[in-house]
Write an enzyme that holds these catalytic residues in place. Structure first.
Site, PDB file in Angstrom:
ATOM      1  CG  ASP A 193      -2.766  -1.035  -4.631  1.00 26.77           C
ATOM      2  OD1 ASP A 193      -2.857  -1.012  -3.814  1.00 26.77           O
ATOM      3  OD2 ASP A 193      -3.134  -0.490  -5.845  1.00 26.77           O
TER       4      ASP A 193
ATOM      5  CB  CYS B 248      -4.155  10.115   9.814  1.00 22.97           C
ATOM      6  SG  CYS B 248      -4.297   8.652   9.026  1.00 22.97           S
TER       7      CYS B 248
END
Length: 422
Positions: free
Chosen positions: A30, A264
Site C-alpha cells: 500500500d 459503494c
C-alpha cells in the site's frame, strides 16, 4: 499460491487475510506506510469484526512490503484492490488503479514466467481490458496475454460482515481473458462450494455494477413507498413483509428509513450513470433512485423542523454517525446532510456513535460528541440515523425521538416518537 495484494483498505485487507486463512502466502502493498506498519504488527488497518484475530492466527502467511515491483516478482498472482473514487461528474477516477498498473508493469519486466493481474476494484466495464491493460503493457514492454494475464474478480463484501462474506459468499464471479488466468483463479477458489460464474472480464465488471445498482434502487423504491404509506397511515414494515414473500422479489433491502450511504452504492450508481452517458444511454431509473436517496435524510430534518420550527440555539441529539452499524466508516453517511441542515438552521448538536465519532469529527469539528448514547437523550430532540444494536437497549423515557432507522426501543419508550416512513 503466492499472492500479492495492492491496497490495504477494506477489500484488500479482508481478501489477503482470508486467502491466508486458506493457506496461501500473502504480500501486502500500500502507498500508506501506516497501514503496512499495522499489518506488520498483526493489527488490522481498518475496523472489521473478527479481522484482528484472523490476522494474528495467520501471521506466518502475511508479510508487507513498500516495494510493489518486488511483490509482483515474488508472487504468482496480483489482486488490485485500490480505490476508484468519483470525479465531479460521477464517473470513476482510475488514477490509483492506473498508478498501480504502471508499477505492476515495471515488476513484470523481470518476471521469469507467467503472472496474472486480477482487478477486484470496482471499475466501469471495459476498464480492465482498456486503460488498465494499456498502462501495464506500456510499462512492461510486453504484449498482452503473452507473459501476463488479466482478470476481474469483483468483491461483494459488506462492511461489518466482510470476513463472513468472503468465506461464505453467495457467488464468486471469475472474469478472465485467457485460459491460464482462468485456471489459476479456478484453483484459487476450488474449495468454495458456492455458485461460480466464469465469464468475460467486461461481464464480470458489469455484474458488480448491476448488483449494487439494483440493491440501491430497491432501497429507494422501498423508501418511496414508505413515504406514501406513512401519509396513508400504513406501516411500511407490514407492507414489505408481504411484498418480500413473493419469490420473484424477496425480502432483502426492504427496510425503509433514511436511505443508503457508504463507499459503494452512491459511488457505483453515479459511475454507472456517468459511464452509460458516455455511450449515449440515460439510465432514468438510477437517476430517480439517487434523487430519492438524496432527499430521504432531509425528510427526517423536516420532521424535527415541524415539531421545533425555530431550531436556532436548540440542542439536538444525533444517535449514529457511521453509514451503517458495525463500522467506523462515515463515507456518504446519511447523518452528514442531516447535520448540515441542522447547523444551517442554527441548532446546537450533540452526537454519539460507538465507533465513528473520530472520523465524523474530521468533517464536523464544531459539534459536540457525547461520551455515551445516554448522554444524548437529554437534548431537546433526538434523531436516530444509524441502527446500532446498542440503541435498542436504551430507555428513551422523556425524550422526543425522530427515528430514521426503526429502533423498536425508541418507539416503545420515548415520550414523543415519530418515524420517517412509519
Amino acid at each position: 499460491m503466492k499472492i500479492s495484494i495492492v491496497g490495504c483498505g477494506y477489500v484488500g485487507t479482508v481478501t489477503g487475510v482470508c486467502f491466508a486463512d486458506f493457506g496461501h502466502d500473502i504480500i501486502f502493498y500500500d502507498i500508506d506506510g501506516k497501514k503496512l506498519d499495522l499489518l506488520a504488527r498483526g493489527e488490522a488497518p481498518i475496523y472489521e469484526p473478527s479481522l484482528d484475530g484472523l490476522i494474528r492466527k495467520n501471521r506466518e502467511h502475511l508479510v508487507t512490503t513498500p516495494d510493489l515491483t518486488a511483490a509482483v516478482r515474488d508472487t504468482d498472482i496480483t489482486f488490485v484492490c485500490v480505490g476508484t473514487p468519483s470525479r465531479q461528474d460521477g464517473s470513476i477516477d482510475l488514477a490509483y488503479i492506473l498508478s498501480a498498473g504502471a508499477t505492476i508493469g515495471e515488476g513484470l519486466q523481470e518476471m521469469p514466467g507467467f503472472h496474472s493481474i486480477i482487478v477486484k476494484s470496482t471499475v466501469f466495464p471495459g476498464s480492465t481490458e482498456g486503460p488498465v491493460r494499456s498502462v501495464i503493457e506500456q510499462e512492461s514492454g510486453k504484449q498482452a496475454f503473452v507473459d501476463f494475464g488479466l482478470g476481474s474478480n469483483p468483491e461483494f463484501l459488506r462492511e461489518g460482515n466482510a470476513v463472513r462474506d468472503f468465506c461464505e459468499p453467495d457467488r464468486i464471479v471469475l472474469g478472465t481473458g485467457d485460459t491460464r488466468t482462468a485456471r489459476m483463479l479456478g484453483n484459487l477458489y476450488a474449495s468454495f462450494t458456492c455458485p461460480k460464474i466464469e465469464t468475460s472480464i467486461r461481464t464480470a465488471e458489469m455484474i458488480k455494477y448491476a448488483s449494487n445498482a439494483f440493491l440501491a434502487t430497491k432501497i429507494s423504491f422501498a423508501n418511496e413507498i414508505g413515504n406514501l404509506a406513512k401519509k396513508l397511515g400504513i406501516d411500511s414494515e407490514e407492507v414489505f413483509a408481504g411484498v418480500g414473500l413473493d419469490s420473484r422479489i424477496g425480502p432483502a433491502f426492504f427496510r425503509t428509513g433514511i436511505g443508503f450511504g457508504g463507499s459503494c452504492f452512491p459511488k457505483d450508481v453515479r459511475a454507472l450513470i456517468a459511464g452509460a452517458g458516455g455511450h449515449g444511454e440515460d439510465l432514468h431509473v438510477l437517476h430517480a433512485a439517487l434523487r430519492v436517496n438524496e432527499d430521504q435524510p432531509l425528510r427526517l430534518f423536516r420532521l424535527i423542523q415541524a415539531r421545533i420550527p425555530d431550531l436556532k440555539g436548540r440542542r439536538i441529539g444525533i444517535l449514529g454517525l457511521a453509514f451503517k452499524p458495525d463500522t467506523d466508516d462515515v463515507r456518504e453517511s446519511r447523518a452528514i446532510p442531516i447535520v448540515r441542515a441542522l447547523l444551517d438552521a442554527g441548532a446546537d448538536i450533540i452526537a454519539y456513535d460507538p465507533l465513528a465519532m473520530e472520523n465524523f469529527a474530521a468533517l464536523f469539528p464544531q459539534i459536540d460528541y457525547a461520551p455515551s448514547a445516554r448522554a444524548v437523550l437529554s437534548a431537546d430532540a433526538v434523531l436516530i440515523t444509524t441502527e446500532w444494536e446498542e440503541f435498542e437497549h436504551l430507555d428513551y423515557s422523556g425524550a422526543t425521538v425522530i427515528d430514521g432507522r426503526r429502533i423498536a426501543a425508541a418507539s416503545r419508550t420515548a415520550e414523543i416518537y415519530e418515524g420517517v416512513c412509519w
